[in-house]
Design a protein around this motif. Structure first.
Motif, short mmCIF file in Angstrom:
data_model
loop_
_atom_site.label_atom_id
_atom_site.label_comp_id
_atom_site.label_asym_id
_atom_site.label_seq_id
_atom_site.Cartn_x
_atom_site.Cartn_y
_atom_site.Cartn_z
N LYS A 1 0.86 -1.18 0.00
CA LYS A 1 0.00 0.00 0.00
C LYS A 1 0.90 1.23 0.00
N VAL A 2 0.83 2.01 -1.08
CA VAL A 2 1.66 3.20 -1.23
C VAL A 2 0.77 4.43 -1.03
N PRO A 3 1.05 5.25 -0.02
CA PRO A 3 0.26 6.47 0.16
C PRO A 3 0.54 7.46 -0.97
N LEU A 4 -0.49 8.19 -1.38
CA LEU A 4 -0.37 9.10 -2.52
C LEU A 4 -0.42 10.56 -2.12
N GLU A 5 0.40 11.36 -2.78
CA GLU A 5 0.31 12.81 -2.71
C GLU A 5 -0.43 13.34 -3.93
N ALA A 6 -0.47 12.54 -4.99
CA ALA A 6 -1.19 12.92 -6.21
C ALA A 6 -2.68 13.01 -5.90
N LYS A 7 -3.32 14.04 -6.39
CA LYS A 7 -4.72 14.28 -6.07
C LYS A 7 -5.66 14.06 -7.25
N VAL B 1 -6.51 1.51 -6.81
CA VAL B 1 -6.39 2.78 -6.11
C VAL B 1 -7.55 2.85 -5.15
N SER B 2 -7.29 3.29 -3.93
CA SER B 2 -8.37 3.37 -2.94
C SER B 2 -9.44 4.35 -3.41
N THR B 3 -10.64 4.18 -2.90
CA THR B 3 -11.76 5.02 -3.34
C THR B 3 -11.57 6.47 -2.95
N ASP B 4 -10.85 6.74 -1.86
CA ASP B 4 -10.60 8.13 -1.47
C ASP B 4 -9.36 8.71 -2.16
N LYS B 5 -8.70 7.95 -3.02
CA LYS B 5 -7.53 8.35 -3.81
C LYS B 5 -6.34 8.75 -2.93
N LYS B 6 -6.23 8.13 -1.77
CA LYS B 6 -5.12 8.44 -0.88
C LYS B 6 -4.07 7.34 -0.85
N ALA B 7 -4.35 6.21 -1.50
CA ALA B 7 -3.39 5.11 -1.51
C ALA B 7 -3.53 4.31 -2.80
N MET B 8 -2.41 3.70 -3.17
CA MET B 8 -2.35 2.85 -4.36
C MET B 8 -1.79 1.51 -3.93
N PHE B 9 -2.36 0.43 -4.44
CA PHE B 9 -1.89 -0.91 -4.11
C PHE B 9 -1.06 -1.44 -5.26
N VAL B 10 0.22 -1.73 -4.97
CA VAL B 10 1.17 -2.13 -5.99
C VAL B 10 1.67 -3.54 -5.70
N HIS B 11 1.67 -4.38 -6.73
CA HIS B 11 2.24 -5.72 -6.61
C HIS B 11 3.69 -5.66 -7.08
N ILE C 1 9.92 9.04 -4.02
CA ILE C 1 10.98 9.98 -4.37
C ILE C 1 11.28 9.96 -5.87
N LYS C 2 11.52 8.77 -6.42
CA LYS C 2 11.96 8.69 -7.82
C LYS C 2 10.84 8.96 -8.80
N LEU C 3 9.62 8.60 -8.47
CA LEU C 3 8.54 8.75 -9.44
C LEU C 3 7.56 9.85 -9.08
N GLU C 4 6.91 9.72 -7.93
CA GLU C 4 5.79 10.62 -7.62
C GLU C 4 6.24 12.07 -7.47
N HIS C 5 7.29 12.32 -6.70
CA HIS C 5 7.71 13.70 -6.47
C HIS C 5 8.15 14.36 -7.78
N ARG C 6 8.90 13.63 -8.60
CA ARG C 6 9.35 14.20 -9.88
C ARG C 6 8.17 14.43 -10.83
N LEU C 7 7.24 13.50 -10.84
CA LEU C 7 6.06 13.66 -11.71
C LEU C 7 5.22 14.85 -11.28
N LEU C 8 4.97 14.98 -9.99
CA LEU C 8 4.17 16.10 -9.50
C LEU C 8 4.88 17.44 -9.71
N GLU C 9 6.20 17.43 -9.65
CA GLU C 9 6.97 18.64 -9.91
C GLU C 9 6.76 19.13 -11.34
N LEU C 10 6.64 18.19 -12.27
CA LEU C 10 6.41 18.55 -13.67
C LEU C 10 4.95 18.93 -13.94
N MET C 11 4.04 18.29 -13.27
CA MET C 11 2.62 18.49 -13.58
C MET C 11 1.99 19.66 -12.86
N ARG C 12 2.56 20.09 -11.78
CA ARG C 12 1.93 21.18 -11.02
C ARG C 12 2.60 22.51 -11.30
#
Length: 159
Positions: free
Chosen positions: A93-99, A122-132, A148-159
């Motif tokens: 279960k990976v917590p998400l910062e992506a909204k 992805v959880s219904t409240d969009k706060k977590a992602m389940f990864v195998h 660090i490697k994916l989410e932060h860099r992606l959000l830096e580009l998209m926001r």
């Protein structure tokens, strides 16, 4: 301003391609880099202009993703050569910062690009992602790598 600089960069890259007479992807990319440098040199407000920070961040992001894919492929080949008893699959279960849905979709696609990982839900409240994960020694380290490697860099580009 950013759109006009991108258009100028692309047009200068095309001028480079036509001037050299070689229509290849490598030559266009080289022309793009040269024209980016020219635009950076003649620009007055480099610090205030977002274009001169987005392009290097985007290129670095693609290099990081490419490196992650290569490392994951090598790790998957190594693990497939050994007995299946050494594999340590896990659902994490990976917590998400992506909204937004777009941010979550891009992140899920980036995770699925690397071999040995797959987004299940992805959880219904969009706060977590389940990864195998095919092989996961340390769950906290796995979560940190995704954050660090994916989410932060992606959000830096998209926001």
């Amino acid at each position: 301003m950013t759109k006009s600089l991108l258009l100028s960069n692309l047009l200068l890259a095309l001028v480079w391609v036509f001037a050299t007479g070689t229509l290849t992807q490598e030559n266009f990319l080289f022309g793009f880099i040269i024209s980016f440098g020219i635009l950076w040199l003649i620009s007055v407000n480099r610090v205030e202009n977002k274009y001169f920070t987005i392009v290097p961040k985007t290129l670095w992001f693609f290099l990081v993703i490419l490196g992650k894919i290569v490392v994951a492929n090598l790790q998957t080949v190594k693990e497939s050569l050994y007995s299946k008893k050494k594999l340590n699959p896990a659902i994490i279960k990976v917590p998400l910062e992506a909204k937004t849905d777009l941010e979550i979709t891009f992140l899920a696609n980036l995770i699925c690009l690397t071999p040995g990982t797959m987004v299940l839900d992805v959880s219904t409240d969009k706060k977590a992602m389940f990864v195998h994960a095919l092989h996961c020694e340390d769950k906290e380290e796995f979560i940190e790598q995704i954050k660090i490697k994916l989410e932060h860099r992606l959000l830096e580009l998209m926001r």
